[in-house]
Motif scaffolding. Structure first.
Motif, short mmCIF file in Angstrom:
data_model
loop_
_atom_site.label_atom_id
_atom_site.label_comp_id
_atom_site.label_asym_id
_atom_site.label_seq_id
_atom_site.Cartn_x
_atom_site.Cartn_y
_atom_site.Cartn_z
N CYS A 191 0.84 -1.20 0.00
CA CYS A 191 0.00 0.00 0.00
C CYS A 191 0.87 1.26 0.00
N GLU A 192 0.25 2.37 -0.32
CA GLU A 192 0.98 3.64 -0.35
C GLU A 192 1.07 4.25 1.03
N GLY A 193 2.21 4.86 1.33
CA GLY A 193 2.38 5.54 2.61
C GLY A 193 1.95 6.99 2.53
N GLY A 194 2.48 7.81 3.43
CA GLY A 194 2.07 9.21 3.46
C GLY A 194 3.25 10.14 3.68
N LYS A 195 2.94 11.39 4.03
CA LYS A 195 3.94 12.44 4.09
C LYS A 195 5.01 12.15 5.15
N GLU A 196 4.59 11.91 6.37
CA GLU A 196 5.54 11.62 7.45
C GLU A 196 5.57 10.11 7.71
N ARG A 197 6.64 9.66 8.38
CA ARG A 197 6.75 8.23 8.69
C ARG A 197 5.49 7.74 9.41
N TYR A 198 4.97 8.55 10.36
CA TYR A 198 3.82 8.04 11.11
C TYR A 198 2.57 7.89 10.24
N HIS A 199 2.45 8.70 9.17
CA HIS A 199 1.34 8.48 8.23
C HIS A 199 1.50 7.12 7.54
N SER A 200 2.73 6.83 7.16
CA SER A 200 3.00 5.55 6.47
C SER A 200 2.72 4.38 7.39
N VAL A 201 3.13 4.50 8.66
CA VAL A 201 2.88 3.42 9.61
C VAL A 201 1.38 3.18 9.73
N SER A 257 -4.68 -5.37 9.54
CA SER A 257 -5.73 -5.59 10.54
C SER A 257 -5.86 -6.96 11.22
N ASP A 258 -5.76 -8.04 10.48
CA ASP A 258 -6.12 -9.34 11.05
C ASP A 258 -4.95 -10.03 11.77
N CYS A 259 -4.42 -9.35 12.81
CA CYS A 259 -3.29 -9.98 13.50
C CYS A 259 -3.27 -9.59 14.98
N GLU A 260 -2.59 -10.38 15.78
CA GLU A 260 -2.50 -10.11 17.20
C GLU A 260 -1.25 -9.28 17.54
N TYR A 261 -0.17 -9.55 16.80
CA TYR A 261 1.09 -8.82 17.04
C TYR A 261 1.57 -8.21 15.74
N VAL A 262 2.19 -7.04 15.86
CA VAL A 262 2.73 -6.40 14.66
C VAL A 262 4.13 -5.86 14.93
N LEU A 263 5.02 -6.08 13.98
CA LEU A 263 6.38 -5.55 14.05
C LEU A 263 6.49 -4.47 12.98
N ILE A 264 6.96 -3.30 13.35
CA ILE A 264 7.10 -2.21 12.39
C ILE A 264 8.60 -2.05 12.11
N GLN A 321 1.27 15.52 17.06
CA GLN A 321 2.14 14.96 16.02
C GLN A 321 3.54 15.55 15.95
N GLU A 322 3.76 16.64 16.64
CA GLU A 322 5.05 17.34 16.60
C GLU A 322 6.18 16.46 17.18
N GLY A 323 7.23 16.29 16.39
CA GLY A 323 8.42 15.62 16.90
C GLY A 323 8.33 14.12 17.09
N ILE A 324 7.32 13.49 16.48
CA ILE A 324 7.21 12.03 16.59
C ILE A 324 8.20 11.37 15.63
N THR A 325 9.15 10.60 16.15
CA THR A 325 10.14 9.98 15.25
C THR A 325 10.10 8.46 15.27
N ASP A 326 9.44 7.87 16.26
CA ASP A 326 9.32 6.41 16.21
C ASP A 326 7.99 5.94 16.80
N ASP A 327 7.78 4.64 16.70
CA ASP A 327 6.49 4.07 17.10
C ASP A 327 6.36 4.02 18.62
N ALA A 328 7.47 3.78 19.28
CA ALA A 328 7.44 3.75 20.75
C ALA A 328 6.90 5.07 21.29
N MET A 329 7.33 6.19 20.70
CA MET A 329 6.86 7.51 21.15
C MET A 329 5.34 7.62 21.06
N VAL A 330 4.77 7.00 20.03
CA VAL A 330 3.32 7.08 19.86
C VAL A 330 2.63 6.34 21.00
N VAL A 331 3.14 5.17 21.34
CA VAL A 331 2.56 4.40 22.45
C VAL A 331 2.83 5.11 23.78
#
Ligand code: CTP
Ligand code: MG
Length: 235
Positions: free
Chosen positions: A78-88, A96-103, A185-195
């Motif tokens: 699939c296509e991503g987006g402007k910032e890394r977090y859009h792509s994630v 969607s159909d999973c219990e665990y996800v690795l980014i 959304q300011e300064g988000i550089t990884d997935d851990a930060m989002v969590v």
């Protein structure tokens, strides 16, 4: 155990590499850089791979990478987006159909199955875990005029890598919340930060490997070439 998926990110523009083609398609040992990250997940116990590409690049990736190298676990491109977090977020929706996800960053070709399996186990045990390594250099924080202001205790500093591994619902809901409010959304550089920012869950740091470098600038290409040669040919 429920299904597990890997979201491999390849929607960046590679600005710091300064090359004509986006860095994830540059050649390393005769194959596009992106091949190696997919190859490592294909060989792992992960069930599905979601590939996130730049705008208008899905056809190219399907034909020149997924079909050409006969990858069988890639269930969506699939296509991503402007910032890394859009792509994630796009990748998470497709997973969607999973219990665990690795980014995972497509720009980390030297990822090994040991690190992948460690991250998956970490997600099962801790719900949220990211791989990283203790920093080797002294790190300083500067003031606005580049004078040293502070030197954090090196024993507690890690350089963070990918994969970043989570229970799917946890990270999906965290991203959904992030995307619903620009204020966060300011300064988000990884997935851990989002969590860390969007949930009350703690993120565990586990050891990755110093060889799991992110190819960012031209000299990283040379280092990645040496490391891949060692990983794939034992030389
Ligand atoms: N990435 C992405 N979508 C974006 C930005 C980045 O999928 N909008 C991906 C990149 O393709 C890469 C990973 O996230 O695999 C890590 O990003 P980075 O190393 O910063 O790559 P680029 O953003 O492409 O490079 P630069 O920052 O130098 O432009
Ligand atoms: Mg970037």
């Amino acid at each position: 155990m429920g299904r597990s998926a890997a979201v491999i990110l390849a929607a960046g523009k590679g600005t710091r590499m300064g090359s004509q083609v986006h860095k994830q398609y540059l050649t390393l040992l005769g194959r596009p850089m992106l091949y190696y990250a997919i190859k490592a997940f294909e060989a792992s116990t992960i069930d599905d791979i979601i590939l996130v590409t730049g705008q208008g690049e899905t056809g190219y990736c399907k034909k020149e990478i997924v079909d050409r190298y006969c990858f069988t676990k890639v269930s969506a491109v699939c296509e991503g987006g402007k910032e890394r977090y859009h792509s994630v977020y796009e990748g998470l929706k497709a997973a969607s159909d999973c219990e665990y996800v690795l980014i995972h960053d497509g720009a980390r070709p030297c990822i090994t199955s040991e690190v992948i399996e460690g991250a998956l186990k970490g997600a099962m045990k801790y719900k949220a875990c990211v791989v990283g390594m203790p920093v080797k250099d002294t790190i300083k924080i500067s003031d606005e005029d580049d004078y040293a202001e502070m030197t954090p205790d090196r024993n507690r500093l890690w350089q963070i890598q990918t994969p970043q591994a989570f229970e799917y619902e946890l990270v999906y809901n965290a991203y959904k919340k992030l995307l619903s409010s620009e204020a966060f959304q300011e300064g988000i550089t990884d997935d851990a930060m989002v969590v860390e920012t969007m949930t009350r869950e703690k993120v565990k740091l586990i050891r990755g490997d110093y060889t799991n470098i992110k190819v960012t600038t031209p000299e990283d290409m040379e280092i990645a070439g040496v490391l891949l040669n060692r990983i794939y040919t034992g030389k």
